[in-house]
Design a protein around this motif. Structure first.
Motif, PDB file in Angstrom:
ATOM      1  N   THR A  30      -7.177   0.936  -6.199  1.00 12.77           N
ATOM      2  CA  THR A  30      -7.078   2.168  -5.428  1.00 12.77           C
ATOM      3  C   THR A  30      -8.473   2.457  -4.902  1.00 12.77           C
ATOM      4  O   THR A  30      -9.452   1.892  -5.382  1.00 12.77           O
ATOM      5  CB  THR A  30      -6.551   3.337  -6.279  1.00 12.77           C
ATOM      6  OG1 THR A  30      -6.306   4.468  -5.438  1.00 12.77           O
ATOM      7  CG2 THR A  30      -7.545   3.744  -7.357  1.00 12.77           C
ATOM      8  N   ILE A  36      -2.593   0.111  -4.418  1.00  9.68           N
ATOM      9  CA  ILE A  36      -2.042  -1.118  -3.853  1.00  9.68           C
ATOM     10  C   ILE A  36      -1.423  -1.860  -5.025  1.00  9.68           C
ATOM     11  O   ILE A  36      -2.086  -2.122  -6.032  1.00  9.68           O
ATOM     12  CB  ILE A  36      -3.115  -1.954  -3.152  1.00  9.68           C
ATOM     13  CG1 ILE A  36      -3.594  -1.208  -1.901  1.00  9.68           C
ATOM     14  CG2 ILE A  36      -2.570  -3.337  -2.776  1.00  9.68           C
ATOM     15  CD1 ILE A  36      -4.743  -1.858  -1.176  1.00  9.68           C
ATOM     16  N   ASP A  41       0.890  -1.161   0.000  1.00  8.38           N
ATOM     17  CA  ASP A  41       0.000   0.000   0.000  1.00  8.38           C
ATOM     18  C   ASP A  41       0.927   1.209   0.000  1.00  8.38           C
ATOM     19  O   ASP A  41       1.616   1.475   0.986  1.00  8.38           O
ATOM     20  CB  ASP A  41      -0.874  -0.026   1.255  1.00  8.38           C
ATOM     21  CG  ASP A  41      -1.940   1.056   1.247  1.00  8.38           C
ATOM     22  OD1 ASP A  41      -1.777   2.031   0.506  1.00  8.38           O
ATOM     23  OD2 ASP A  41      -2.919   0.938   1.999  1.00  8.38           O
TER      24      ASP A  41
END
Length: 304
Positions: A110, A235, A90
């Motif tokens: 996202t 991510i 992340d």
């Protein structure tokens, strides 16, 4: 003594091998344990608990062990990815841009709002009780001011405000009395509040959680400048990770709002009041081309 040393060395090597095996990718690109790189976010109330709930959700959804790998900053997260200590992460947008200079990463998801990426903003701040009230004041007195960024890999706390300062003729490396990196967003704001720095850079999302935690009052900080919207953190997964596993991870995040909405709501609520319509959406590399262009236009930028 020699036998003891040899035994100790054997135990250490065995432990190291076990650690490597747990995170190493097999011939199909699948690890025994999936590791997620995240920033510590010390002082952010409730975030570790929510991340642990997300970890547990992913572990059950993927039917494999999942562990969190904490770093002090986004530069550390990049290094964890580079050293194969983290398989996914992340990560802030600029940290993603930096990381993709030296490795291949695939954005998976996202945060979205009604099918559009959630955005946030960069801000430049001063102490509300001081004499720096506008960016014109900053320009007039820059040689006497201490400027505080967050960290080199921060989007809202470094890249965007650096680009803006350059655009108005203030090179952060030469125009100020001193330029420092505070380390994280909380410290950047607290440094301005305490007078350690005269102006600081951060994200607009930080004030609600710091006020809620009683770290600052509503009237402690003055916002001097606000950026255009920035696409939220992706991510990402290392390209070497098994493609089918990447798709399963992506789908797990996409399903979170349906299967465990309370986890996602608790996460979003840490940063913003309105948690409705927030859910993960598919991300892609082109969302961050604007940041690449900004970073490429700053000759003095050194964030590797």
């Amino acid at each position: 003594m020699k036998k003891l040393i040899t035994a100790a060395a054997f135990i250490a090597l065995t432990a190291l091998a076990a650690c490597k095996n747990k995170t190493a990718l097999d011939s199909n690109g699948v690890p025994e344990t999936l590791t997620i790189g995240v920033v510590q976010s010390e002082g952010v109330e409730g975030i570790k608990q929510v991340r642990e709930q997300m970890r547990d959700y992913l572990s059950k959804k993927l039917n494999m062990p999942v562990e969190l790998v904490y770093s002090n900053d986004y530069t550390g997260v990049i290094e964890a990815l580079r050293a194969n200590k983290a398989h996914i992460a992340d990560i802030q947008p600029f940290a993603y841009v930096i990381a993709t200079r030296t490795m291949k990463l695939n954005p998976l998801v996202t945060l979205g709002n009604n099918g559009k990426p959630v955005t946030y903003k960069s801000v430049i701040i001063s102490n509300a009780h001081g004499n720096i009230k506008t960016m014109d004041d900053v320009k007039a007195h820059s040689k006497n001011l201490v400027l505080g960024f967050v960290e080199p890999a921060s989007t809202s706390g470094h890249l965007i405000p650096r680009a803006y300062l350059n655009s108005i003729g203030l090179n952060p490396d030469t125009a100020f009395k001193q330029t420092i990196f505070a380390g994280n967003h909380l410290t950047s704001v607290l440094s301005v509040k305490s007078g350690k720095t005269d102006i600081g850079c951060t994200t607009n999302l930080i004030f609600m959680l710091m006020t809620k935690a009683k770290m600052i009052n509503d009237d402690d900080i003055r916002i001097l400048w606000t950026s255009d919207p920035i696409v939220s953190d992706p991510i990402v997964a290392k390209a070497e990770l098994n493609k089918d596993l990447q798709k399963r991870i992506q789908q797990a995040y996409l399903d979170m709002n349906k299967e465990r909405p309370e986890i996602l709501k608790a996460y979003v609520k840490i940063f913003i009041k309105d948690t409705t319509r927030r859910s993960y959406m598919v991300s892609n590399d082109t969302l961050y081309n604007g940041l690449r262009k900004i970073a490429g236009g700053i000759k003095s930028l050194k964030a590797n």
